[in-house]
Design an enzyme around this catalytic site. Structure first.
Site: not given
Ligand SMILES: *Cc1c(COP(=O)(O)O)cnc(C)c1O
Length: 494
Positions: A112
């Site tokens: 993120k």
């Molecule tokens: C948010 C997240 C995901 C999923 O990503 P999306 O964009 O919501 O599909 C997968 N792994 C981790 C560690 C995340 O923080």
């Protein structure tokens, strides 16, 4: 600039990318899209000769054309600097005969950060001179919350308010959020799951009377969820950059196709891969990996999206999602911009909890998208075997993708598994996978034990939480979230 964004559900209102980034969600509840996607391809030879930050400037320049090159260069400098623990930002490393794209080297140790270090920069430029204060309201399944708090903490004229599901994030994830410092932050746990929090946040955004009361204080609400164009666009960079790294490593020749396997929740990460493909990246397949909340696996197999199923709490909580919001953008593009169809499907989802896409649309999606699932048992097994075979410690989200990748038929293409979090965000579950019973250990005891057993080191971003003070202990019911936002605005924007 002639490039505009509009809702996935209507073409009535056209906005610039700056306006789309400030607003987050379109007023009709749709997501902002631009019909110019893919009209301009990136020059692959140039990408292969570029650094991560150079590619970021080009990707953003293409997707957000109303920002000037100077503005974007400033944003990129601020977002991808010394807060990352490697100059590569998102390094690609070998994993057996495949590759791991490591997206967790930012300040909060999850992918993120790639987007949420950038979004505040993009918003800052966009709101220059507009005189409003902006309150970011975000629901998190665990990782977005901390990444948003870190990105927006102490940004002028900006507040950030995060809701996380009580008892449904890891101990370390919770500590990361409740210890957040900054005069402009608010954190609250809610009784419910991520989908409850996310749908209530969507309702808060469409609450006219709240908007009016806030507007009297000169405050507008915005979102840092992955529905925001300003989060999606930065994620496109690492698809291009990882490709360049593979070419430079001699793993592929320029023009070869690559398959990406993506641990998926809200569909933002894998959608960025789809954007990259439309922008000229040679992608063979995008494989959506789900945990036991396998609503996307079913959708990609049958064409029916049905959220009416039990919500399963798993060891990959950031993928514990039944409504994958960004899928709406794929429906838009794969149907060649059929806003009536998208509106109709989304109304079905809201009213009945399910929708079915026409067979031609499913077929066109399946040309690019594959899928697979891994439950907790499979993820644990994959963490253990990956450690034993490759001496790589992976987190439970990455393990879901690795399991799905291993189960794919070998088509000879080069495969990249996206690694979305540091294993040290989930030390108890990773320990459990390695055969150590961590029940009864708190987050730090499991971190120590994981270091001891594997001889690896916890990232300092996480080990330093040990000395941090807990500052946010609010818990509320879903129907109190709006009031919480309003009182946070009153406190932050005096
Ligand atoms: C948010 C997240 C995901 C999923 O990503 P999306 O964009 O919501 O599909 C997968 N792994 C981790 C560690 C995340 O923080």
């Amino acid at each position: 600039m002639e490039t505009f964004y509009h809702s996935t559900r209507s073409r009535g209102e056209l906005v610039t990318s700056k306006q789309a980034i400030l607003a987050g969600l379109a007023p009709d509840g749709g997501l902002y899209v631009s019909d110019a996607l893919g009209a301009e391809k990136l020059d692959l030879a140039q990408v292969c000769a570029s650094s991560f930050t150079q590619t970021a400037e080009r990707v953003l320049g293409t997707l957000l054309p109303d920002y000037t090159a100077e503005e974007l260069a400033g944003c990129v400098r601020a977002a991808y600097g010394a807060q990352w623990d490697t100059p590569a930002i998102c390094p690609v490393t070998p994993l057996g005969t495949d590759w791991l794209l490591e997206l967790f080297h930012g300040p909060t140790c999850a992918f993120k950060d790639v987007a949420l270090q950038m979004l505040p920069q993009l918003m800052g430029v966009a709101r220059e001179g507009d005189g409003h204060d902006v309150m970011i309201v975000t629901a998190t399944s665990g990782d977005t919350g901390k990444a948003a708090l870190d990105g927006f903490s102490d940004v002028p004229h900006t507040g950030v308010c995060v809701f996380y599901p009580w008892g449904k994030v890891s101990d370390i994830q919770r500590l990361q959020m409740v210890t957040q410092i900054g005069g402009n932050v608010a954190v609250c746990a809610i009784r419910g799951n991520f989908d409850d929090a996310q749908s209530e946040v969507k309702r808060i955004f469409s609450d006219r009377s709240l908007a009016e009361r806030l507007s009297a204080r000169n405050v507008v609400l915005s979102s840092a969820n992955s529905i925001n164009v300003g989060r999606l666009a930065p994620q496109v960079t690492y698809y291009f950059d990882s490709y360049a790294q593979l070419v430079r490593a001699g793993a592929i020749s320029q023009g070869d196709e690559v398959t990406y396997v993506v641990p998926t929740g809200n569909f933002g990460d894998v959608l960025a891969g789809y954007y990259a493909k439309r922008m000229g990246l040679p992608v063979r397949r995008l494989v959506v990996a789900s945990n036991a909340n396998d609503v996307l696996t079913d959708f990609l197999t049958t064409g029916t999206y049905d959220k009416r199923r039990p919500f399963v709490k798993t060891i990959s909580p950031s993928m514990d999602i039944l409504v994958s919001s960004n899928l709406e953008r794929l429906l838009y593009f794969a149907s060649n911009g059929d806003v009536e169809l998208v509106s109709f499907l989304m109304a079905d989802l809201a009213e009945k909890g399910a929708y079915t896409v026409p067979p031609e649309l499913l077929a066109s999606i399946q040309e690019t998208f594959g899928c697979g699932r891994a439950d907790d048992e499979m993820a644990r097994e994959t963490i253990r075997t990956t450690w034993e075979e490759s001496h790589k410690l992976i987190d439970p989200h990455t393990a879901v993708a690795k399991h799905v990748m291993d189960a794919l038929p070998q088509d000879g293409s080069t495969r990249v598994c996206l690694s979305t979090a540091s294993p040290y965000k989930f030390p108890a579950d990773v320990l459990g996978a390695l055969g150590v019973d961590a029940s009864g250990m708190n987050g730090f005891a499991s971190m120590d034990s994981l270091e001891h057993i594997t001889g690896t080191a916890a990232p300092v971003q996480l080990s330093s939480l040990r000395d941090a003070e807990s500052l946010h202990d609010d818990v509320c019911d879903r129907d109190k979230m709006g009031a919480f936002v309003e009182s946070a605005c009153a406190r932050i924007f005096l």
